[in-house]
Design an enzyme around this catalytic site. Structure first.
Site, short mmCIF file in Angstrom:
data_model
loop_
_atom_site.label_atom_id
_atom_site.label_comp_id
_atom_site.label_asym_id
_atom_site.label_seq_id
_atom_site.Cartn_x
_atom_site.Cartn_y
_atom_site.Cartn_z
N ARG A 249 1.07 -1.30 0.07
CA ARG A 249 0.19 0.12 -0.08
C ARG A 249 0.87 1.29 -0.02
O ARG A 249 0.64 2.25 -0.97
CB ARG A 249 -0.99 0.07 1.18
CG ARG A 249 -2.23 -1.08 0.81
CD ARG A 249 -3.07 -0.96 2.07
NE ARG A 249 -4.28 -2.06 1.59
CZ ARG A 249 -4.89 -2.85 2.39
NH1 ARG A 249 -4.92 -2.73 3.67
NH2 ARG A 249 -5.96 -3.44 1.72
N GLU A 369 -5.88 -2.11 -4.52
CA GLU A 369 -5.00 -2.33 -3.51
C GLU A 369 -5.73 -1.82 -2.04
O GLU A 369 -5.50 -1.45 -1.09
CB GLU A 369 -3.76 -1.41 -3.50
CG GLU A 369 -2.71 -2.09 -2.78
CD GLU A 369 -2.11 -3.33 -3.92
OE1 GLU A 369 -2.52 -3.50 -5.07
OE2 GLU A 369 -1.02 -3.95 -3.44
N THR A 371 -9.89 -0.31 -1.28
CA THR A 371 -10.50 0.98 -1.88
C THR A 371 -10.28 1.94 -0.60
O THR A 371 -9.75 1.50 0.70
CB THR A 371 -12.16 0.63 -1.73
OG1 THR A 371 -12.57 0.33 -0.41
CG2 THR A 371 -12.48 -0.11 -2.89
N1 COS Z 1 -1.35 -8.16 9.37
C1 COS Z 1 -1.48 -9.40 9.79
N2 COS Z 1 -2.74 -9.94 10.27
C2 COS Z 1 -3.83 -9.41 10.07
C3 COS Z 1 -3.58 -8.14 9.39
C4 COS Z 1 -2.52 -7.48 9.02
N3 COS Z 1 -2.31 -6.27 8.29
N4 COS Z 1 -5.14 -7.54 9.35
C5 COS Z 1 -5.91 -8.58 9.84
N5 COS Z 1 -5.14 -9.62 10.08
C6 COS Z 1 -5.60 -10.77 10.62
C7 COS Z 1 -6.27 -10.49 12.10
O1 COS Z 1 -5.74 -10.26 12.94
C8 COS Z 1 -7.24 -11.70 11.85
O2 COS Z 1 -6.39 -12.78 12.72
P1 COS Z 1 -7.42 -13.74 13.56
O3 COS Z 1 -8.28 -14.47 12.90
O4 COS Z 1 -6.20 -14.67 14.19
O5 COS Z 1 -7.80 -12.87 14.68
C9 COS Z 1 -7.63 -12.18 10.77
O6 COS Z 1 -6.38 -11.55 9.72
C10 COS Z 1 -8.58 -11.60 9.96
O7 COS Z 1 -8.83 -10.13 10.25
P2 COS Z 1 -9.72 -9.19 10.19
O8 COS Z 1 -11.02 -9.86 11.10
O9 COS Z 1 -9.75 -7.95 10.36
O10 COS Z 1 -10.71 -9.75 8.68
P3 COS Z 1 -11.85 -9.19 7.93
O11 COS Z 1 -12.49 -10.34 7.20
O12 COS Z 1 -12.66 -8.33 8.80
O13 COS Z 1 -11.09 -8.08 6.78
C11 COS Z 1 -10.02 -6.35 5.81
C12 COS Z 1 -10.12 -7.20 7.10
C13 COS Z 1 -11.39 -5.58 5.70
C14 COS Z 1 -8.86 -5.56 6.20
C15 COS Z 1 -9.73 -7.12 4.40
O14 COS Z 1 -10.64 -7.84 3.97
C16 COS Z 1 -9.10 -6.33 3.48
O15 COS Z 1 -7.71 -5.73 3.55
N6 COS Z 1 -9.92 -6.17 2.42
C17 COS Z 1 -9.58 -5.51 1.16
C18 COS Z 1 -8.82 -6.32 0.29
C19 COS Z 1 -7.94 -5.79 -0.76
O16 COS Z 1 -7.11 -4.86 -0.52
N7 COS Z 1 -8.09 -6.06 -2.21
C20 COS Z 1 -7.32 -5.43 -3.02
C21 COS Z 1 -6.83 -6.45 -4.07
S1 COS Z 1 -5.51 -6.76 -3.59
S2 COS Z 1 -4.46 -6.11 -5.26
#
Ligand code: COS
Length: 387
Positions: A249, A369, A371
């Protein structure tokens, strides 16, 4: 201590990227944008000067430029050159990142090295990061691509969507679930070679901006992936994805700064030449305020990128700072491009000038990457907690 002096290596890399962007990207950017064609000749030149995989360790054939701050400096220049071509270039390292972060020695040696070696025709090999699916964009944990355990490996089935370099890549990092009922704990990461049976290139998208990049679906149809290509342990996939995004990011946000800077520089120069009411429009306070805001926002966005990258260089967590850099960079890129076009006026709206391209390219910075809304969710969760 805080300092903003660049090291010799940083200065050299920034200058090299700027020169490349100016000479090799800007000259051809309108043509590739118009034709929506993959810029193979530019990619080859970028490969030859080491601009594609400089961030890989020397032992795998990269240049060993491991500083994330340096990466930000380089990417700002490349996106200043052309966001579409820079996205094609960046797709390689994005595909390689999960291997760099979570791969074992054998995986790194095989796949990172292969990305630093040319294809038989001298063209660079491409990488691609396969997370997004038609029904799992922002909700990355909802992916449906399945990984069924079989003797000696896994069988992948599913469709990945909006994949940069999708269908034309040599090395894919693919995320799939072996058990959807386990949620994030059921997700695994895999290295999949483009030549594996069952990797089927899908529809190429026609996009608003970054048109010199190839965005397509990739279908995995009974695609066998050997055990040795799983990244980390079973269930480690989601963590690898999050870690990858923490790293990527600030880089993408630096790209947004590059696009904003390109639009700003054009508007600044134009405002000093364009005369109305008997004097350059830059003498009008209304224009001056817009230019002043743009310059301030660009600087602020760049500093957020540098901080998020610097934290990685210190091997410290940067999740929230990374999201701050991404949301602010994307938002100001769109605002600066819009205001810059406003300054250039009717001329800016015409396709003979680069302004409308800057504006089309800027929009993706609020989307890919993660929204702008996802970044705000990540930031808010750090402030007020999860749940
Ligand atoms: N680093 C390490 N672990 C992480 C983390 C990070 N930055 N963010 C979350 N985690 C872990 C959490 O700690 C959690 O672990 P446990 O299950 O052991 O507690 C797990 O991952 C799930 O995290 P969370 O509950 O926050 O997941 P969600 O499904 O609520 O979603 C978001 C998290 C919204 C942040 C994620 O789905 C996301 O980033 N979405 C956007 C995706 C994206 O950027 N797509 C672009 C395309 S890629 S080019």
């Amino acid at each position: 201590m805080i300092g903003f002096d660049l090291t010799e290596e940083q200065q050299r890399m920034k200058e090299m990227a700027h020169e490349f962007a100016e000479k090799e990207m800007r000259a051809v950017a309108p043509e590739y944008d118009e034709k929506e064609e993959f810029p193979w000749p530019v990619m080859k030149k970028a490969f030859d000067v080491g601009l594609l995989t400089y961030a890989l360790p020397e032992e795998y054939g990269g240049a060993g430029v491991m500083s994330h701050v340096t990466d930000c400096l380089v990417q700002e220049e490349l996106f200043w050159g052309c966001a579409g071509i820079a996205t094609s270039m960046g797709g390689i390292m994005l595909g390689a990142l999960p291997v760099l972060l979570a791969g074992n020695d054998a995986q790194k040696k095989k796949y990172l090295t292969s990305l630093t070696e040319p294809k038989k025709d001298g063209m660079p090999k491409l990488g691609a990061f396969c997370l997004t699916e038609p029904d799992a964009g922002s909700d990355a944990a909802a992916i449906k691509t399945s990984a069924k355990k079989v003797d000696g490996g896994y069988i992948l089935n599913g469709t990945k969507h909006f994949i940069t370099n999708g269908g034309i890549a040599d090395v894919y990092t693919v995320f799939a679930t072996h058990d959807p009922s386990q949620g994030v704990d059921g997700i695994d990461g895999f290295i999949v070679e483009g030549g594996y049976k069952g990797v089927i290139p899908g529809k190429k998208e026609k996009k608003m901006g970054i048109r010199a990049s190839h965005t397509a679906q990739v279908h995995f149809e009974d695609c066998f992936v050997p055990d040795e290509n799983r990244l980390g342990g079973e269930g480690d996939g989601f963590g690898i994805v999050m870690q990858t995004l923490d790293h990527s990011r600030p880089i993408v946000a630096s790209g947004a700064v590059g696009v904003a800077r390109a639009a700003f520089e054009f508007a600044l120069a134009y405002s000093q030449e364009r005369k109305q009411f008997g004097r350059p429009i830059s003498k009008q306070q209304a224009i001056q305020f817009m230019l002043a805001d743009m310059a301030t926002e660009i600087d602020a966005a760049r500093l957020l990128c540098w901080r998020a990258a610097w934290l990685l260089d210190q091997e410290e967590g940067n999740t929230v700072q990374s999201s701050m850099a991404k949301v602010f960079g994307g938002d100001i890129a769109m605002k600066v491009a819009t205001d810059a076009l406003q300054i250039v006026g009717g001329m800016g709206y015409m396709r003979d000038y680069p302004m409308e391209k800057f504006m089309r390219d800027a929009k993706i910075m609020q989307i890919y990457e993660g929204t702008a809304q996802i970044q705000r969710i990540v930031i808010a969760r750090f402030m007020i907690g999860f749940g």
